[in-house]
Write a protein that holds these residues in place. Sequence first.
Motif, PDB file in Angstrom:
ATOM      1  N   LEU A 144       0.844  -1.187   0.000  1.00 29.63           N
ATOM      2  CA  LEU A 144       0.000   0.000   0.000  1.00 29.63           C
ATOM      3  C   LEU A 144       0.882   1.241   0.000  1.00 29.63           C
ATOM      4  N   VAL A 145       0.466   2.244  -0.771  1.00 27.43           N
ATOM      5  CA  VAL A 145       1.191   3.512  -0.801  1.00 27.43           C
ATOM      6  C   VAL A 145       0.216   4.621  -0.426  1.00 27.43           C
ATOM      7  N   ASP A 146       0.752   5.704   0.141  1.00 34.25           N
ATOM      8  CA  ASP A 146      -0.105   6.816   0.543  1.00 34.25           C
ATOM      9  C   ASP A 146      -0.357   7.753  -0.643  1.00 34.25           C
ATOM     10  N   ASN A 147      -1.094   8.820  -0.397  1.00 37.67           N
ATOM     11  CA  ASN A 147      -1.478   9.755  -1.453  1.00 37.67           C
ATOM     12  C   ASN A 147      -0.257  10.378  -2.129  1.00 37.67           C
ATOM     13  N   ASN A 203      -8.472  15.584  -5.807  1.00 35.34           N
ATOM     14  CA  ASN A 203      -9.650  16.038  -6.559  1.00 35.34           C
ATOM     15  C   ASN A 203     -10.247  14.905  -7.386  1.00 35.34           C
ATOM     16  N   TRP A 204      -9.401  14.110  -8.012  1.00 34.99           N
ATOM     17  CA  TRP A 204      -9.887  12.965  -8.791  1.00 34.99           C
ATOM     18  C   TRP A 204     -10.629  11.983  -7.900  1.00 34.99           C
ATOM     19  N   ARG A 205     -10.112  11.766  -6.683  1.00 31.82           N
ATOM     20  CA  ARG A 205     -10.762  10.844  -5.757  1.00 31.82           C
ATOM     21  C   ARG A 205     -12.147  11.366  -5.384  1.00 31.82           C
ATOM     22  N   SER A 206     -12.277  12.673  -5.186  1.00 28.16           N
ATOM     23  CA  SER A 206     -13.572  13.275  -4.839  1.00 28.16           C
ATOM     24  C   SER A 206     -14.570  13.177  -5.976  1.00 28.16           C
ATOM     25  N   SER A 207     -14.089  13.253  -7.202  1.00 24.29           N
ATOM     26  CA  SER A 207     -14.988  13.211  -8.358  1.00 24.29           C
ATOM     27  C   SER A 207     -15.161  11.807  -8.942  1.00 24.29           C
ATOM     28  N   GLY A 208     -14.455  10.821  -8.389  1.00 21.60           N
ATOM     29  CA  GLY A 208     -14.608   9.444  -8.862  1.00 21.60           C
ATOM     30  C   GLY A 208     -13.726   9.083 -10.042  1.00 21.60           C
ATOM     31  N   LYS A 209     -12.739   9.905 -10.371  1.00 19.88           N
ATOM     32  CA  LYS A 209     -11.850   9.646 -11.510  1.00 19.88           C
ATOM     33  C   LYS A 209     -10.565   8.927 -11.118  1.00 19.88           C
ATOM     34  N   VAL A 240      -7.746   2.941   5.465  1.00 23.55           N
ATOM     35  CA  VAL A 240      -7.218   2.264   6.640  1.00 23.55           C
ATOM     36  C   VAL A 240      -7.410   3.252   7.791  1.00 23.55           C
ATOM     37  N   GLY A 241      -8.497   3.083   8.513  1.00 24.97           N
ATOM     38  CA  GLY A 241      -8.868   4.081   9.505  1.00 24.97           C
ATOM     39  C   GLY A 241      -9.240   5.365   8.780  1.00 24.97           C
ATOM     40  N   ARG A 242      -8.514   6.441   9.070  1.00 21.40           N
ATOM     41  CA  ARG A 242      -8.735   7.717   8.385  1.00 21.40           C
ATOM     42  C   ARG A 242      -7.841   7.874   7.169  1.00 21.40           C
ATOM     43  N   CYS A 243      -6.876   7.010   7.029  1.00 24.16           N
ATOM     44  CA  CYS A 243      -5.855   7.160   5.985  1.00 24.16           C
ATOM     45  C   CYS A 243      -6.310   6.577   4.658  1.00 24.16           C
ATOM     46  N   ILE A 244      -5.940   7.256   3.585  1.00 28.06           N
ATOM     47  CA  ILE A 244      -6.192   6.786   2.224  1.00 28.06           C
ATOM     48  C   ILE A 244      -4.935   6.087   1.740  1.00 28.06           C
TER      49      ILE A 244
END
Length: 104
Positions: free
Chosen positions: A45-48, A64-70, A77-81
Amino acid sequence: MQSVTLAKSTPNYAISLESSKQNPRGLTMPSTDKVTPIRGNDLTLVDNKQAAQILQINEKTLTNWRSSGKSPKYVKVGRCIRYRLSDLTAWIEANSRNHTGEVA
């Protein structure tokens, strides 16, 4: 009580689950010695920030892509992406084009 053992083989990893013969309530449980092969990239796993570096884009763009589904698929993992390397690779392959007129 279960213990998880990570065994490294040549190109793949495997997880071995070993359960004890008695659970906390004293009931006898069957022993399971099951090995499930998992590709090595599925465990990484890698972070943002690292994912943005792999994709050679700005971290904010990936957010932004994550928020828009792209964006590529991600794991919380908990609060972490976190992003699996295999999901990043699959996303890159799915977005590959031969020419500018090609439709997604």
